[in-house]
Design an enzyme around this catalytic site. Sequence first.
Site, PDB file in Angstrom:
ATOM      1  N   ASP A  20       0.833  -1.202   0.000  1.00 52.90           N
ATOM      2  CA  ASP A  20       0.000   0.000   0.000  1.00 52.90           C
ATOM      3  C   ASP A  20       0.871   1.256   0.000  1.00 52.90           C
ATOM      4  OD1 ASP A  20      -2.335   1.465   0.042  1.00 52.90           O
ATOM      5  OD2 ASP A  20      -2.565   1.350   2.210  1.00 52.90           O
ATOM      6  N   ASN A  68     -10.503  -2.629  -6.354  1.00 53.20           N
ATOM      7  CA  ASN A  68      -9.693  -1.758  -7.228  1.00 53.20           C
ATOM      8  C   ASN A  68     -10.333  -1.573  -8.614  1.00 53.20           C
ATOM      9  OD1 ASN A  68      -6.447  -2.843  -5.953  1.00 53.20           O
ATOM     10  ND2 ASN A  68      -7.712  -1.103  -5.353  1.00 53.20           N
TER      11      ASN A  68
HETATM   12  C1  FPP Z   1      -1.803   0.271  -3.383  1.00 49.50           C
HETATM   13  O1  FPP Z   1      -1.407   1.609  -3.439  1.00 49.50           O
HETATM   14  C2  FPP Z   1      -1.265  -0.507  -4.484  1.00 49.50           C
HETATM   15  C3  FPP Z   1      -2.000  -1.029  -5.509  1.00 49.50           C
HETATM   16  C4  FPP Z   1      -3.455  -0.833  -5.625  1.00 49.50           C
HETATM   17  C5  FPP Z   1      -1.405  -1.795  -6.595  1.00 49.50           C
HETATM   18  C6  FPP Z   1      -0.126  -2.545  -6.356  1.00 49.50           C
HETATM   19  C7  FPP Z   1       0.573  -2.633  -7.641  1.00 49.50           C
HETATM   20  C8  FPP Z   1       1.916  -2.594  -7.824  1.00 49.50           C
HETATM   21  C9  FPP Z   1       2.845  -2.591  -6.724  1.00 49.50           C
HETATM   22  C10 FPP Z   1       2.514  -2.509  -9.201  1.00 49.50           C
HETATM   23  C11 FPP Z   1       2.451  -3.667 -10.103  1.00 49.50           C
HETATM   24  C12 FPP Z   1       2.313  -5.007  -9.481  1.00 49.50           C
HETATM   25  C13 FPP Z   1       3.039  -6.099  -9.827  1.00 49.50           C
HETATM   26  C14 FPP Z   1       2.750  -7.396  -9.181  1.00 49.50           C
HETATM   27  C15 FPP Z   1       4.129  -6.045 -10.807  1.00 49.50           C
HETATM   28  P1  FPP Z   1      -2.521   2.733  -3.507  1.00 49.50           P
HETATM   29  O2  FPP Z   1      -2.663   3.153  -4.917  1.00 49.50           O
HETATM   30  O3  FPP Z   1      -3.776   2.273  -2.848  1.00 49.50           O
HETATM   31  O4  FPP Z   1      -1.845   3.853  -2.645  1.00 49.50           O
HETATM   32  P2  FPP Z   1      -2.540   4.964  -1.752  1.00 49.50           P
HETATM   33  O5  FPP Z   1      -3.303   4.249  -0.674  1.00 49.50           O
HETATM   34  O6  FPP Z   1      -1.397   5.747  -1.212  1.00 49.50           O
HETATM   35  O7  FPP Z   1      -3.440   5.764  -2.666  1.00 49.50           O
END
Ligand code: FPP
Length: 259
Positions: A20, A68
Amino acid sequence: MDLSGLDKSRLPQHVAIIMDGNGRWAKERGKSRIEGHRRGKTSVRVIVEMSRKIGIPYLSLYAFSTENWLRPQDEIHALMGLLEHYLAAEQAKMMRYSIRLLAIGDRSRLPISVRRTLERVIDLTRDNKRMTVILALSYSGRNEVVRMVKRLASEVREGKYEPEEIDEKIIAAHMDTPDVPDPDLLIRTSGELRISNFYLWQIAYSELYVTPTLWPDFREKDYLQALIEFQRRRRRFGRTDEQVMDPAPSSLEASGIKS
Ligand code: FPP
């Protein structure tokens, strides 16, 4: 990387990570959320590599939740692109180091090209033995339970099971992770004290570790810190301190309890 603080004989067998903070990382730098995900992909590569080097047999990454799908289309599109690129770019390494890829979640909702790439890499790596990477994609714990109940209910209808014989073992075998040990350690980055619909059934006895570090900044030293902290914990699995002779057994098996 100095791993001397780690006890190699008491490593978690399965580490699960809620990655996250990509959005916040980007916002703090005046960048687009997609930039945060791009850098998050580098963290994925680093953590898979380090898990392999240390010898952690199972690593689960919560990459895209059922919820998501509600994000803006351009962000979903970018995440799917990053995922596909990651899979295509890493498949050779997975073969070289004997890493098996698994995916959990509702695959039917993924764009067809992502699904094809995912299934190709899963198929290609199916006999790899050294490590298993589990990507949670279009996944949520409650959705997994719903799918599990549907499967089990239809098997009961077909006469495969009597309702009375359903037990924890049968339920576990119908989840998305039938042959995977439950996570010993669940890491969440970016400081939120939530499970966010990740593994629900499987984390019954997982040790929880939350760090304020945002996922795009989560690197070797942060992972090492989480593993060292895990090894300091005393896992009791419902028993008393006195009953637990080993100060921090690394798995249910080590504590003498079958999962
Ligand atoms: C949460 O951060 C993260 C995600 C929803 C996606 C995770 C994806 C990756 C790490 C990149 C690609 C994945 C792979 C397996 C190559 P957020 O967007 O919810 O962050 P925030 O809470 O700060 O808004």
